[in-house]
Design a protein around this motif. Structure first.
Motif, PDB file in Angstrom:
ATOM      1  N   GLU A   1       0.841  -1.190   0.000  1.00  0.00           N
ATOM      2  CA  GLU A   1       0.000   0.000   0.000  1.00  0.00           C
ATOM      3  C   GLU A   1       0.883   1.250   0.000  1.00  0.00           C
ATOM      4  O   GLU A   1       2.076   1.170   0.304  1.00  0.00           O
ATOM      5  CB  GLU A   1      -0.904   0.013   1.237  1.00  0.00           C
ATOM      6  N   PRO A   2       0.298   2.405  -0.344  1.00  0.00           N
ATOM      7  CA  PRO A   2       1.068   3.651  -0.296  1.00  0.00           C
ATOM      8  C   PRO A   2       1.654   3.897   1.094  1.00  0.00           C
ATOM      9  O   PRO A   2       1.005   3.627   2.105  1.00  0.00           O
ATOM     10  CB  PRO A   2       0.029   4.718  -0.660  1.00  0.00           C
ATOM     11  N   ILE A   3       2.888   4.413   1.144  1.00  0.00           N
ATOM     12  CA  ILE A   3       3.580   4.674   2.394  1.00  0.00           C
ATOM     13  C   ILE A   3       3.694   6.183   2.603  1.00  0.00           C
ATOM     14  O   ILE A   3       4.182   6.901   1.728  1.00  0.00           O
ATOM     15  CB  ILE A   3       4.991   4.053   2.394  1.00  0.00           C
ATOM     16  N   SER A   4       3.268   6.663   3.758  1.00  0.00           N
ATOM     17  CA  SER A   4       3.340   8.091   4.054  1.00  0.00           C
ATOM     18  C   SER A   4       4.741   8.463   4.540  1.00  0.00           C
ATOM     19  O   SER A   4       5.523   7.593   4.943  1.00  0.00           O
ATOM     20  CB  SER A   4       2.312   8.462   5.128  1.00  0.00           C
ATOM     21  N   VAL A   5       5.022   9.759   4.527  1.00  0.00           N
ATOM     22  CA  VAL A   5       6.327  10.235   5.010  1.00  0.00           C
ATOM     23  C   VAL A   5       6.493   9.885   6.485  1.00  0.00           C
ATOM     24  O   VAL A   5       7.586   9.530   6.932  1.00  0.00           O
ATOM     25  CB  VAL A   5       6.465  11.760   4.789  1.00  0.00           C
ATOM     26  N   ASP A   6       5.417   9.979   7.254  1.00  0.00           N
ATOM     27  CA  ASP A   6       5.477   9.627   8.677  1.00  0.00           C
ATOM     28  C   ASP A   6       5.857   8.160   8.865  1.00  0.00           C
ATOM     29  O   ASP A   6       6.612   7.812   9.779  1.00  0.00           O
ATOM     30  CB  ASP A   6       4.131   9.888   9.349  1.00  0.00           C
ATOM     31  N   GLN A   7       5.347   7.297   7.996  1.00  0.00           N
ATOM     32  CA  GLN A   7       5.672   5.870   8.087  1.00  0.00           C
ATOM     33  C   GLN A   7       7.137   5.629   7.734  1.00  0.00           C
ATOM     34  O   GLN A   7       7.793   4.791   8.352  1.00  0.00           O
ATOM     35  CB  GLN A   7       4.752   5.066   7.170  1.00  0.00           C
ATOM     36  N   PHE A   8       7.624   6.352   6.732  1.00  0.00           N
ATOM     37  CA  PHE A   8       9.044   6.241   6.389  1.00  0.00           C
ATOM     38  C   PHE A   8       9.892   6.673   7.588  1.00  0.00           C
ATOM     39  O   PHE A   8      10.890   6.032   7.936  1.00  0.00           O
ATOM     40  CB  PHE A   8       9.383   7.120   5.186  1.00  0.00           C
ATOM     41  N   GLN A   9       9.478   7.767   8.218  1.00  0.00           N
ATOM     42  CA  GLN A   9      10.264   8.300   9.321  1.00  0.00           C
ATOM     43  C   GLN A   9      10.251   7.364  10.529  1.00  0.00           C
ATOM     44  O   GLN A   9      11.190   7.368  11.331  1.00  0.00           O
ATOM     45  CB  GLN A   9       9.754   9.678   9.724  1.00  0.00           C
ATOM     46  N   SER A  10       9.197   6.542  10.664  1.00  0.00           N
ATOM     47  CA  SER A  10       9.164   5.597  11.776  1.00  0.00           C
ATOM     48  C   SER A  10      10.288   4.577  11.645  1.00  0.00           C
ATOM     49  O   SER A  10      10.772   4.033  12.645  1.00  0.00           O
ATOM     50  CB  SER A  10       7.811   4.883  11.823  1.00  0.00           C
ATOM     51  N   ALA A  11      10.712   4.318  10.411  1.00  0.00           N
ATOM     52  CA  ALA A  11      11.830   3.403  10.187  1.00  0.00           C
ATOM     53  C   ALA A  11      13.163   4.135  10.206  1.00  0.00           C
ATOM     54  O   ALA A  11      14.220   3.523  10.396  1.00  0.00           O
ATOM     55  CB  ALA A  11      11.660   2.679   8.846  1.00  0.00           C
ATOM     56  N   LEU A  12      13.118   5.448  10.012  1.00  0.00           N
ATOM     57  CA  LEU A  12      14.321   6.284   9.992  1.00  0.00           C
ATOM     58  C   LEU A  12      14.104   7.479  10.922  1.00  0.00           C
ATOM     59  O   LEU A  12      14.012   8.628  10.470  1.00  0.00           O
ATOM     60  CB  LEU A  12      14.596   6.769   8.566  1.00  0.00           C
ATOM     61  N   PRO A  13      13.996   7.238  12.221  1.00  0.00           N
ATOM     62  CA  PRO A  13      13.638   8.304  13.177  1.00  0.00           C
ATOM     63  C   PRO A  13      14.595   9.486  13.235  1.00  0.00           C
ATOM     64  O   PRO A  13      14.189  10.581  13.635  1.00  0.00           O
ATOM     65  CB  PRO A  13      13.589   7.563  14.526  1.00  0.00           C
ATOM     66  N   GLU A  14      15.823   9.276  12.833  1.00  0.00           N
ATOM     67  CA  GLU A  14      16.793  10.375  12.917  1.00  0.00           C
ATOM     68  C   GLU A  14      16.933  11.138  11.598  1.00  0.00           C
ATOM     69  O   GLU A  14      17.746  12.051  11.487  1.00  0.00           O
ATOM     70  CB  GLU A  14      18.172   9.828  13.335  1.00  0.00           C
ATOM     71  N   ILE A  15      16.156  10.753  10.595  1.00  0.00           N
ATOM     72  CA  ILE A  15      16.169  11.452   9.307  1.00  0.00           C
ATOM     73  C   ILE A  15      14.952  12.350   9.243  1.00  0.00           C
ATOM     74  O   ILE A  15      13.829  11.885   9.433  1.00  0.00           O
ATOM     75  CB  ILE A  15      16.148  10.456   8.126  1.00  0.00           C
ATOM     76  N   ASP A  16      15.129  13.646   8.988  1.00  0.00           N
ATOM     77  CA  ASP A  16      13.974  14.548   8.980  1.00  0.00           C
ATOM     78  C   ASP A  16      13.136  14.356   7.718  1.00  0.00           C
ATOM     79  O   ASP A  16      13.585  13.772   6.724  1.00  0.00           O
ATOM     80  CB  ASP A  16      14.395  16.014   9.140  1.00  0.00           C
ATOM     81  N   LYS A  17      11.915  14.845   7.784  1.00  0.00           N
ATOM     82  CA  LYS A  17      10.948  14.628   6.708  1.00  0.00           C
ATOM     83  C   LYS A  17      11.386  15.278   5.396  1.00  0.00           C
ATOM     84  O   LYS A  17      11.111  14.752   4.312  1.00  0.00           O
ATOM     85  CB  LYS A  17       9.575  15.151   7.122  1.00  0.00           C
ATOM     86  N   ARG A  18      12.067  16.418   5.492  1.00  0.00           N
ATOM     87  CA  ARG A  18      12.530  17.080   4.266  1.00  0.00           C
ATOM     88  C   ARG A  18      13.534  16.201   3.524  1.00  0.00           C
ATOM     89  O   ARG A  18      13.495  16.103   2.293  1.00  0.00           O
ATOM     90  CB  ARG A  18      13.159  18.430   4.603  1.00  0.00           C
ATOM     91  N   ALA A  19      14.408  15.547   4.271  1.00  0.00           N
ATOM     92  CA  ALA A  19      15.399  14.669   3.651  1.00  0.00           C
ATOM     93  C   ALA A  19      14.711  13.460   3.018  1.00  0.00           C
ATOM     94  O   ALA A  19      15.119  12.986   1.948  1.00  0.00           O
ATOM     95  CB  ALA A  19      16.416  14.218   4.692  1.00  0.00           C
ATOM     96  N   ILE A  20      13.672  12.961   3.677  1.00  0.00           N
ATOM     97  CA  ILE A  20      12.943  11.810   3.144  1.00  0.00           C
ATOM     98  C   ILE A  20      12.241  12.200   1.845  1.00  0.00           C
ATOM     99  O   ILE A  20      12.299  11.472   0.851  1.00  0.00           O
ATOM    100  CB  ILE A  20      11.932  11.287   4.180  1.00  0.00           C
ATOM    101  N   ARG A  21      11.571  13.347   1.859  1.00  0.00           N
ATOM    102  CA  ARG A  21      10.879  13.799   0.637  1.00  0.00           C
ATOM    103  C   ARG A  21      11.890  14.043  -0.485  1.00  0.00           C
ATOM    104  O   ARG A  21      11.616  13.725  -1.650  1.00  0.00           O
ATOM    105  CB  ARG A  21      10.097  15.079   0.921  1.00  0.00           C
ATOM    106  N   ARG A  22      13.038  14.612  -0.139  1.00  0.00           N
ATOM    107  CA  ARG A  22      14.068  14.852  -1.148  1.00  0.00           C
ATOM    108  C   ARG A  22      14.577  13.525  -1.710  1.00  0.00           C
ATOM    109  O   ARG A  22      14.781  13.386  -2.917  1.00  0.00           O
ATOM    110  CB  ARG A  22      15.222  15.648  -0.534  1.00  0.00           C
ATOM    111  N   GLY A  23      14.757  12.549  -0.836  1.00  0.00           N
ATOM    112  CA  GLY A  23      15.217  11.240  -1.285  1.00  0.00           C
ATOM    113  C   GLY A  23      14.211  10.575  -2.210  1.00  0.00           C
ATOM    114  O   GLY A  23      14.592   9.958  -3.212  1.00  0.00           O
ATOM    115  N   LEU A  24      12.928  10.705  -1.892  1.00  0.00           N
ATOM    116  CA  LEU A  24      11.876  10.132  -2.744  1.00  0.00           C
ATOM    117  C   LEU A  24      11.850  10.809  -4.110  1.00  0.00           C
ATOM    118  O   LEU A  24      11.692  10.153  -5.145  1.00  0.00           O
ATOM    119  CB  LEU A  24      10.512  10.277  -2.062  1.00  0.00           C
ATOM    120  N   SER A  25      12.022  12.125  -4.109  1.00  0.00           N
ATOM    121  CA  SER A  25      12.040  12.872  -5.369  1.00  0.00           C
ATOM    122  C   SER A  25      13.233  12.459  -6.225  1.00  0.00           C
ATOM    123  O   SER A  25      13.096  12.241  -7.445  1.00  0.00           O
ATOM    124  CB  SER A  25      12.092  14.374  -5.086  1.00  0.00           C
TER     125      SER A  25
END
Length: 212
Positions: free
Chosen positions: A36-60
């Motif tokens: 199923e689709p994964i939200s940024v919050d769900q990604f961050q639960s696996a990478l708690p020390e990575i901020d959401k901006r970095a996660i969104r940048r990585g996805l892009s």
């Protein structure tokens, strides 16, 4: 080797050492493992020390990699999350592989009821019945069973309130509720003349891109 000169790496510090390429690989692994689709919050639960901006940048950047490599799939933002989907130009071969596709089928009355819930949410059973001009309990129960509608609370502590689900967004290829037509547009669509032989289609047809 002198053990005193060996410096242990703290697990938390190791997370900070994740390179951009490593982060993209981790995000990609999670995407492929999920159904199923994964939200940024769900990604961050696996990478708690990575901020959401970095996660969104990585996805892009991950999606840009797919584009540059000409892959048969891409990263799509849908249903308040991210999901890897095949490109529409490969749908012909996918359909040949899957000789039978299971899809949620909706009757005209179910589509009309679902549209009312989508645009007027949260809404009660009586609200839906008033707009449609007919009892809609059985239709609402069917939409609940299909996972397209959910109960989100009670009005004045009594009447149940209904809203759409993320599965609804995914089924119709919508990123979020803001992609629905405006309230004025839906009011026009809901104004079906009495005696009309068939209801007008009230929900947007899922785009080819979103239903890959």
């Amino acid at each position: 080797m002198d053990s005193e000169n060996v410096t242990a790496v703290n697990p938390i510090e190791e997370i900070y050492l994740i390179s951009d390429e490593k982060l993209k690989s981790i995000l990609e692994a999670i995407l492929f493992a999920a159904s199923e689709p994964i939200s940024v919050d769900q990604f961050q639960s696996a990478l708690p020390e990575i901020d959401k901006r970095a996660i969104r940048r990585g996805l892009s950047e991950l999606n840009n990699d797919y584009e540059e490599m000409g892959r048969s799939f891409r990263l799509v933002e849908i249903a308040n999350g991210y999901q890897i989907c095949s490109r529409p130009e490969y749908s012909e071969w996918i359909e040949k592989f899957y000789t039978r596709q299971v899809r949620v089928t909706l009757s005209p009355s179910a589509l009309e009821t679902l549209a009312i819930v989508a645009y007027k949410q949260p809404v009660t059973r009586s609200d839906v019945a008033t707009i449609r001009g007919v009892n809609s309990d059985s239709v609402l129960n069917s939409l609940l069973e299909k996972g397209l509608v959910r109960i989100t609370g009670r009005k004045d502590g009594r009447s149940l309130l209904f809203s759409t689900t993320d599965e609804f967004l995914q089924h119709f290829g919508l990123k979020d509720a803001t992609e629905l037509p405006s309230p004025d547009e839906i009011d026009e669509l809901l104004s079906i003349p009495n005696g009309s032989e068939s209801p007008q289609p009230l929900l947007p047809v899922a785009t080819e891109e979103a239903t890959e």
